[in-house]
Write an enzyme that holds these catalytic residues in place. Structure first.
Site, PDB file in Angstrom:
ATOM      1  N   CYS A 139      -2.576  -2.316 -13.631  1.00 52.54           N
ATOM      2  CA  CYS A 139      -2.753  -0.864 -13.721  1.00 52.54           C
ATOM      3  C   CYS A 139      -2.078  -0.321 -14.978  1.00 52.54           C
ATOM      4  O   CYS A 139      -0.917  -0.647 -15.260  1.00 52.54           O
ATOM      5  CB  CYS A 139      -2.167  -0.185 -12.481  1.00 52.54           C
ATOM      6  N   CYS A 197       4.159   4.058 -13.315  1.00 53.24           N
ATOM      7  CA  CYS A 197       4.952   4.515 -12.165  1.00 53.24           C
ATOM      8  C   CYS A 197       6.152   3.579 -11.958  1.00 53.24           C
ATOM      9  O   CYS A 197       5.981   2.369 -11.780  1.00 53.24           O
ATOM     10  CB  CYS A 197       4.090   4.557 -10.912  1.00 53.24           C
ATOM     11  N   CYS A 223       6.331   0.904  -9.058  1.00 52.25           N
ATOM     12  CA  CYS A 223       5.166   0.092  -8.705  1.00 52.25           C
ATOM     13  C   CYS A 223       5.180  -1.313  -9.310  1.00 52.25           C
ATOM     14  O   CYS A 223       5.397  -1.488 -10.509  1.00 52.25           O
ATOM     15  CB  CYS A 223       3.891   0.824  -9.119  1.00 52.25           C
ATOM     16  N   CYS A 249      -7.660   1.333   5.271  1.00 55.83           N
ATOM     17  CA  CYS A 249      -7.437   1.914   3.951  1.00 55.83           C
ATOM     18  C   CYS A 249      -7.582   0.840   2.869  1.00 55.83           C
ATOM     19  O   CYS A 249      -7.052  -0.263   3.009  1.00 55.83           O
ATOM     20  CB  CYS A 249      -6.042   2.505   3.867  1.00 55.83           C
ATOM     21  N   CYS A 306     -10.388   4.999   4.628  1.00 55.60           N
ATOM     22  CA  CYS A 306      -9.578   5.718   3.644  1.00 55.60           C
ATOM     23  C   CYS A 306      -9.538   4.896   2.364  1.00 55.60           C
ATOM     24  O   CYS A 306      -9.598   3.664   2.410  1.00 55.60           O
ATOM     25  CB  CYS A 306      -8.165   5.920   4.190  1.00 55.60           C
ATOM     26  N   CYS A 361      -5.031  12.764   2.410  1.00 53.37           N
ATOM     27  CA  CYS A 361      -3.823  12.021   2.767  1.00 53.37           C
ATOM     28  C   CYS A 361      -2.885  12.120   1.576  1.00 53.37           C
ATOM     29  O   CYS A 361      -3.189  11.589   0.499  1.00 53.37           O
ATOM     30  CB  CYS A 361      -4.177  10.567   3.076  1.00 53.37           C
ATOM     31  N   ARG A 418       3.072  10.141   8.623  1.00 52.15           N
ATOM     32  CA  ARG A 418       3.037   8.680   8.680  1.00 52.15           C
ATOM     33  C   ARG A 418       4.354   8.055   8.223  1.00 52.15           C
ATOM     34  O   ARG A 418       4.832   8.324   7.124  1.00 52.15           O
ATOM     35  CB  ARG A 418       1.886   8.137   7.826  1.00 52.15           C
TER      36      ARG A 418
END
Length: 334
Positions: free
Chosen positions: A59, A63, A66, A103, A135, A195, A267
């Site tokens: 990616c 972040c 991550c 998901c 999701c 979400c 959640r």
């Protein structure tokens, strides 16, 4: 705060009001949250979700938390988009193990109109036909792409704000907070369930946590699902040396989210593996009514299906049915 106890749905919370809720004695906070939880939700009912990384690593975002960022040197090996047959098999297994929401996460910065997106749309369609809520979390979306996802049968789209707007620049530099808010608007316009939550334990202050909750609670419509994640510090990322999140911080965050957004599913998400059954029970008491089940959350460890089955039995919890908000009194899809 009394208006909350009576069950008012509000979108105009002030910082001072949220601070008063967040900083009250913990047992009082849990009691208030538990009271509101029982007004809006079936006690003891928890949605079981499974999250699968369908395209891992590589990616371009940076972040700080991550493991999948190209900017960090972690043990995660990039993998291309999975074949549909593998994903369908994983969804089928998740359903057999009691999950009602499946998901799919792809480590993309944004969705592109290409063959891979077409393949994801095909996966969504087939998994929806299995009777699962589907999701996805695929990065930034245009309104047109969100509409295509909705037409394929997507039930919900995950796109977390991660932290407060004030602290965001300490964690991510490759996309803006407004980029995230724009994607959420596009999802909402397409008629897809939202979400959206955040991560605690990244070095942010209580004021940042309160600001994040205020942003979520003052949206024109509350996110239908609000994941509260505890940072899982991963070797090779800038946050690798962050200390574990104390259970009291997790409970305080969950309880405040429950009070501010009474109808939302809150959640208990990443980081759950570090908490004992008793500590997780406190989270459920404080208003959490959704979990991820399965050995992995994208690339981080998570309690296994057998452990969760034992936890549910111990606490007398039962799984929430799929599409519950759309079911008729006879239990059929309206």
């Amino acid at each position: 705060m009394n208006t909350s106890i009576q069950g008012a749905i509000r979108h105009d919370w002030t910082r001072e009001e949220i601070e008063a809720i967040f900083h009250q004695p913990l047992l009082d906070l849990i009691f208030q949250a538990a009271t509101i939880h029982r007004q809006f939700h079936t006690p003891g009912e928890v949605q079981v979700c499974t999250l699968l990384s369908i395209k891992t690593g590589g990616c371009p975002e940076d972040c700080a938390y991550c493991s999948q960022s190209v900017h960090h040197h972690t043990a995660v090996k990039p993998q291309p988009l999975m074949h549909k047959e593998e994903v369908i098999a994983a969804a089928r297994k998740a359903k057999e193990n009691g999950s009602t929401r499946f998901c799919m996460g792809a480590a993309w910065r944004e969705v592109r109109n290409n063959r891979d997106f077409d393949r994801v749309l095909d996966m969504i369609h087939e998994i929806r036909e299995m009777g699962l809520e589907v999701c996805c979390t695929l990065g930034m979306l245009t309104e047109e792409q969100a509409k295509r996802l909705q037409q394929a049968g997507l039930y919900a789209y995950n796109h977390n704000l991660d932290t407060s707007a004030s602290y965001y620049g300490e964690i991510i530099h490759t996309r803006t907070y407004d980029d995230r808010l724009r994607t959420l608007e596009n999802v909402r316009k397409a008629g897809v369930s939202v979400c959206c939550g955040g991560i605690i334990g990244m070095g942010e202050s209580d004021a940042d946590r309160i600001e994040l909750l205020q942003t979520l609670a003052n949206m024109p419509e509350h996110p239908e699902s609000v994941p509260i994640n505890a940072l899982v510090a991963i070797e090779g990322t800038p946050l690798e040396n962050q200390p574990p999140v104390e259970i009291w911080d997790m409970v305080r965050m969950i309880a405040t989210a429950r009070i501010l957004m009474p109808q939302s599913m809150v959640r208990l998400s990443a980081g759950r593996l570090q908490y004992s059954p008793a500590e997780q029970a406190l989270c459920f008491l404080a208003g959490a009514n959704s979990i991820f089940s399965g050995e992995k959350l994208l690339t981080t460890p998570n309690p296994g299906v057998d452990a969760d089955r034992a936890l549910f039995e111990l606490l007398g919890l039962k799984p929430r049915p799929a599409f519950k908000d759309q079911l008729s009194p006879a239990g059929e899809l309206a």
